[in-house]
Write a protein that holds these residues in place. Structure first.
Motif, PDB file in Angstrom:
ATOM      1  N   THR A 164      54.680  39.438  26.304  1.00 24.59           N
ATOM      2  CA  THR A 164      53.515  39.673  25.445  1.00 24.59           C
ATOM      3  C   THR A 164      53.951  40.254  24.111  1.00 24.59           C
ATOM      4  O   THR A 164      54.997  40.885  24.010  1.00 24.59           O
ATOM      5  N   PRO A 195      52.221  42.587  20.806  1.00 25.72           N
ATOM      6  CA  PRO A 195      51.029  43.315  20.379  1.00 25.72           C
ATOM      7  C   PRO A 195      50.455  42.671  19.111  1.00 25.72           C
ATOM      8  O   PRO A 195      51.163  42.463  18.132  1.00 25.72           O
ATOM      9  N   THR A 199      42.522  45.945  13.211  1.00 23.46           N
ATOM     10  CA  THR A 199      42.032  46.299  14.552  1.00 23.46           C
ATOM     11  C   THR A 199      43.127  47.068  15.294  1.00 23.46           C
ATOM     12  O   THR A 199      44.279  47.064  14.886  1.00 23.46           O
ATOM     13  N   GLU A 200      42.772  47.668  16.409  1.00 23.92           N
ATOM     14  CA  GLU A 200      43.778  48.283  17.281  1.00 23.92           C
ATOM     15  C   GLU A 200      44.643  47.155  17.864  1.00 23.92           C
ATOM     16  O   GLU A 200      44.136  46.041  18.089  1.00 23.92           O
ATOM     17  N   ARG A 220      46.266  44.686  20.464  1.00 27.17           N
ATOM     18  CA  ARG A 220      45.987  44.294  21.853  1.00 27.17           C
ATOM     19  C   ARG A 220      47.096  43.347  22.292  1.00 27.17           C
ATOM     20  O   ARG A 220      47.662  42.616  21.460  1.00 27.17           O
TER      21      ARG A 220
END
Ligand code: GAP
Length: 447
Positions: free
Chosen positions: A89, A91, A125-126, A128
Motif C-alpha cells: 500500500t 499512503p 486530506t489526511e 489514507r
C-alpha cells in the motif's frame, strides 16, 4: 566534432522517441491514456534486445540458473500469502482544491506538516492507505469468489513453482530461477515518461540458497548486477548503489540495495537486490499447506531456502539506455543528435545506402543488404543526401552504416562508417560480417 551535451532533458527524449518510432503514447488518437505507452518499431527492438541481453547473462552464462514463464493471473491466496494484500500500500493524500493526488511519503515534510498542496497551496486530506494491486474477475460473474489480481511483481510465480522446478530441472541449491514478464501496479503518481507506469515489465531472478550463506550471495549478486550495467554500455559515473533504510524496506526484505541511475530528473532506482530470507517460501507453506522445504542429499539436512532476489525493470532499463545514449554534438556548424547505445542493443545494426540510385548502385546495395540479413538487423535507405541518411541513423542509434559507391562496383569495397566517431573505412564486401562482428565485440563508449 564538438560535444555539446551528453545530458538530455525529458522533453527532448520524449520527442525523439516519438519522431523515430521508439515510443508512442497509448491510445493517442483518443487523447492518450495517462501513464501507458506503446513501443514502436524501434522501441520494441530495443526492449527485446535488452531482454535477450539480460536473459543470456542470467541463464546462458550461469549453469545454475534456469528460466520460467509463469501466468500473470494467479490464485488470489498467493497475494495473501505474499503479504501484498495487507502491505502493498501507499499512503495517498488529495488536494481538496486542485484535486491533485500525491503519495504522502513523497511529499516534503513541510507540505505534510502544513497540510498545504505543493501544487496550488490548497488544503490536503489526511493520508489514507491505498493498495496498489489491480483487481479483476475471472469468469462471467463478478463476485468475491472470482476475484483475481494482476501480479504486482513476477517473483511470486517463481516461489510457487519452486518445488516444480527443483524436482524437474535437476538443479541443486544454490540455484536460481529467472523470469521476464509484465507486472501491474496502480501507481498514484506516474510521471517521467516510462519511468513509473501502471503496466511495466520486470526481469527478476530468485536465487535459492542455504540460510547460512545469505551474506556471501547477497554481496555476490550486488556486485554482479552492477557489472552487468557496465556491460550493457551504461556509463559508470551514472550508476551508484543506495542502501534501503529501515523505513524504506519492503515487507519481505531483510536487507536491500538499489542500483540507481542518474536520470534527467535525478538519481532513481533501476534495480533492487533484496535478501528476502525464507519469508516467501515459509508464507506459501503456511497458506498452501504444502511442504516447500529442501533436502540436501549430501548433508542429509532439510531446510527452507533463503532467497536473494535481483529485480530489474525492463521498461525502466529502456529509459536508462535511451537517456544514457542521448548525445548532442556540433559537426561542421550543424547539430548532430546521436544515440550512443551499445551495438548489441541498437534496433538497427547496419544501415545500407547506395550513394545514388542509378547506375546499378541501388541494386548492388540491395544485394549487399540481403547478404547481411542472416547476421544483422539492417535498414536500407536510398532517399536524400547521404549526410541526411547518416543523421537519421545516428538518431536511431545505428552503430554502422555502409555506403555503396562507384568504386564498390569496381573493386568490391564499401565505406563502413562508425556512428560514434564518424570515422570511415573502406572494407571489402566479403569482410563485412567479420568487421562488424569485431566492432560489436570491441565496442567501448568514449564519451
Ligand atoms: N520483486 C521485487 C520488486 O518488485 P521493486 O523494487 O518494487 O521490487 C523492482 O521493483 C524493479 O521494477 C524496480 O527497480 C523498477 O526497475 C521496476 N518497477 C517497479 N515499479 C515500476 C513501475 N511502476 N514502472 C516501471 N518500473 C517499475
Amino acid at each position: 566534432m564538438v560535444q555539446i551535451s551528453s545530458e538530455v532533458s525529458m522533453d527532448k527524449l520524449v520527442s525523439l522517441c516519438k519522431r523515430r518510432g521508439f515510443i508512442f503514447q497509448s491510445s493517442e488518437i483518443y487523447g492518450g491514456l495517462s501513464s501507458a505507452w506503446d513501443y514502436g518499431p524501434l522501441g520494441v527492438e530495443l526492449k527485446n534486445r535488452i531482454q535477450r541481453f539480460w536473459w543470456r547473462e542470467m541463464t546462458q552464462l550461469h549453469d545454475n540458473i534456469v528460466g520460467l514463464d509463469a501466468a500473470i493471473m494467479m490464485h488470489p491466496r498467493v497475494w495473501e500469502a505474499s503479504g501484498h494484500v495487507e502491505n502493498f500500500t501507499d499512503p495517498l493524500v488529495d488536494c481538496k482544491q486542485c484535486k491533485q493526488r500525491f503519495r504522502a511519503d513523497q511529499l516534503e515534510e513541510k507540505a505534510l506538516a502544513e497540510h498545504k498542496c505543493p501544487h496550488c497551496g490548497g488544503e490536503l486530506t489526511e493520508p489514507r492507505m491505498f493498495n496498489l494491486m489491480f483487481k479483476t474477475h475471472l469468469g462471467p460473474v463478478a463476485d468475491n469468489g472470482s476475484l483475481v489480481y494482476l501480479r504486482p511483481e513476477t517473483a511470486q510465480g517463481i516461489y510457487v513453482n519452486f518445488k516444480n522446478v527443483h524436482q524437474t530441472g535437476r538443479v541443486k541449491i544454490p540455484f536460481g530461477i529467472a523470469q521476464v514478464g509484465k507486472a501491474f501496479r496502480n501507481e498514484i503518481t506516474t510521471k517521467n515518461f516510462i519511468f513509473r507506469t501502471c503496466e511495466f515489465e520486470q526481469m527478476e531472478m530468485q536465487f535459492f540458497i542455504h540460510p547460512s550463506e545469505d551474506k556471501k550471495w547477497f554481496e555476490h549478486w550486488k556486485e554482479e548486477r552492477f557489472e552487468y550495467y557496465k556491460k550493457l554500455g551504461i556509463r559508470e559515473k551514472k550508476l551508484r548503489f543506495h542502501q534501503h533504510g529501515a523505513d524504506e524496506l519492503a515487507h519481505y526484505a531483510k536487507i536491500a540495495f538499489d542500483i540507481e541511475y542518474e536520470f534527467p530528473f535525478g538519481w532513481k532506482e533501476l534495480e533492487g537486490i533484496h535478501n528476502r530470507t525464507d519469508y516467501d517460501l515459509k508464507r506459501h507453506m503456511e497458506y498452501s499447506g504444502k511442504d516447500l522445504s529442501y533436502l540436501d542429499d549430501g548433508k542429509k539436512e532439510r531446510f527452507i531456502p533463503y532467497v536473494i532476489e535481483t529485480s530489474a525493470g525492463l521498461t525502466r532499463t529502456v529509459l536508462t539506455v535511451l537517456s544514457d545514449a542521448y548525445t548532442e554534438e556540433e559537426v561542421g556548424g550543424e547539430k548532430r543528435v546521436v544515440l550512443k547505445m551499445h551495438p548489441l542493443l541498437a534496433p538497427v545494426t547496419v544501415g545500407v545506402f547506395p550513394l545514388v540510385k542509378k547506375d546499378g548502385l541501388a541494386e548492388l546495395a540491395r544485394d549487399i543488404e540481403a547478404s547481411l540479413r542472416e547476421d544483422f538487423s539492417t535498414f536500407y535507405d536510398q532517399g536524400g543526401a547521404i549526410g541526411r541518411r547518416y543523421r537519421r541513423q545516428d538518431e536511431a542509434g545505428t552503430p554502422f552504416c555502409l555506403t555503396i559507391d562507384y568504386q564498390s562496383k569496381e573493386d568490391g569495397t564499401v565505406t563502413l562508417r562508425y556512428r560514434d566517431s564518424m570515422e570511415q573505412l573502406r572494407v571489402p564486401r566479403d569482410n563485412l560480417t567479420g568487421a562488424i562482428n569485431k566492432a560489436v565485440k570491441e565496442y567501448k563508449r568514449e564519451s
